[in-house]
Design a protein around this motif. Structure first.
Motif: not given
Length: 344
Positions: A129, A131, A184, A187-188, A194, A213, A218
């Motif tokens: 996964a 962005r 999460g 990732l942000n 990923a 997610m 994502t």
């Protein structure tokens, strides 16, 4: 009257003694199996308990006790060290064990016996996964070269399989370990580019992945067509997971994930006939197992095909139990090249 009472009591005592001896003899005829799985509360533990419930009812001569461990790898190690009678093992772990590499590096010198494959229960499928607003910037996994990627907790089989698949296309990413609860947000914030996304039986998204997610915008980054071919050339499969299996928009029509196979295995101490009987019971009770736990969906849909796929994926890294070999042979699902893989 007193004499009759004494005779009645004596007869009752004799019957009780005979009943006790019969029960003791019956108990002696039952083989106790200490079957290890992953930690209490895990999917592997829940699935094993549901399997045990039916086998303890249907499989004559055996009584199973489920033993939780730190994880699947710990159960494989424990079996090899003769701590357990059965274990919870994956084909990706078997590959490392055979090569004396990864999580099993240096372990072969400690082993007291070789693990054996005997029953494949379900697959797990791994992918990536990223962005969502960057999804169109990628042509495939190779575009993550040099990027920080969380491929899962270091000891987990899902991470080992994703790293194996990424290695097949030479991604060359930077492994970054984080807590599952902040995947999460990481990732942000750009801490990672990923993280691993995975499902069970091509149906159920792992709870923590689903939460990650949902907490971040994502999308699923699929390997390119050329990368999928390279993964398959390396001896792995690539399967599709429908987009509607996810609780959020994944940015593609379907996810292309790489499966690996989990099983609950016993060794040659369980004779061929008995193991064959166990597999036959599982096949006959597959619908009941599925009702108890959806993880058995693949067993219910195609028990024989799942065993065939699991053996093929193992590549002979551990021997095949003769009972499993017989089961596949009698269902016309045996390959001649596997003859040398059967435990002798």
């Amino acid at each position: 009257m007193r004499c009759r009472t004494i005779q009645t009591v004596a007869a009752a005592g004799t019957l009780a003694l005979i009943g006790g001896l019969t029960s003791a003899a019956t108990a002696q005829d039952v083989t106790q199996l200490r079957w290890a799985t992953s930690a209490t509360g895990s999917a592997g533990y829940a699935v094993k308990v549901d399997l045990m419930t039916i086998l303890n009812r249907e499989w004559e001569g055996y009584n199973i006790t489920v033993l939780p461990t730190a994880g699947a790898v710990a159960s494989v190690r424990g079996y090899a060290l003769e701590e357990f009678d059965g274990y919870y093992g994956a084909d990706v772990a078997f590959a490392e064990l055979a090569d004396d590499s990864g999580r099993f590096s240096g372990f072969r010198d400690q082993m007291k016996r070789e693990p054996v494959q005997s029953f494949w229960a379900y697959t797990m499928e791994v992918g990536l996964a990223v962005r969502a607003d960057e999804l169109d910037d990628y042509d495939g996994w190779a575009d993550l070269a040099g990027a920080p990627v969380f491929t899962g907790p270091a000891p987990w089989d899902v991470r080992a399989q994703l790293e194996r698949a990424m290695g097949a296309v030479d991604v060359g990413h930077e492994y970054t370990e984080i807590d599952l609860s902040i995947a999460g947000s990481s990732l942000n914030e750009g801490t990672i580019d990923a993280f691993i996304a995975y499902t069970s039986g091509q149906t159920s998204v792992a709870p923590w992945v689903n939460e990650a997610m949902l907490s971040a915008d994502t999308g699923i980054l699929n390997p390119s067509e050329e990368e999928r071919a390279a993964i398959e050339a390396a001896g792995m499969e690539v399967v599709t997971v429908a987009a509607d299996r996810f609780d959020t928009d994944i940015g593609v029509d379907e996810a292309h994930f790489v499966p690996f196979f989990y099983g609950f295995h016993l060794g040659p101490d369980v004779p061929e006939d008995d193991l064959y009987e166990m597999l036959t019971i599982i096949k006959e009770k597959a619908g009941e197992l599925r009702e108890a736990n959806e993880s058995f969906a693949q067993v219910d849909d195609d028990m024989v095909g799942l065993q065939h796929r699991g053996v093929a994926a193992s590549g002979g890294s551990v021997p095949i139990h003769p009972g499993l070999a017989r089961f596949l042979q009698e269902h016309d699902a045996w390959e001649e090249e596997w003859d040398d893989w059967v435990y002798r």
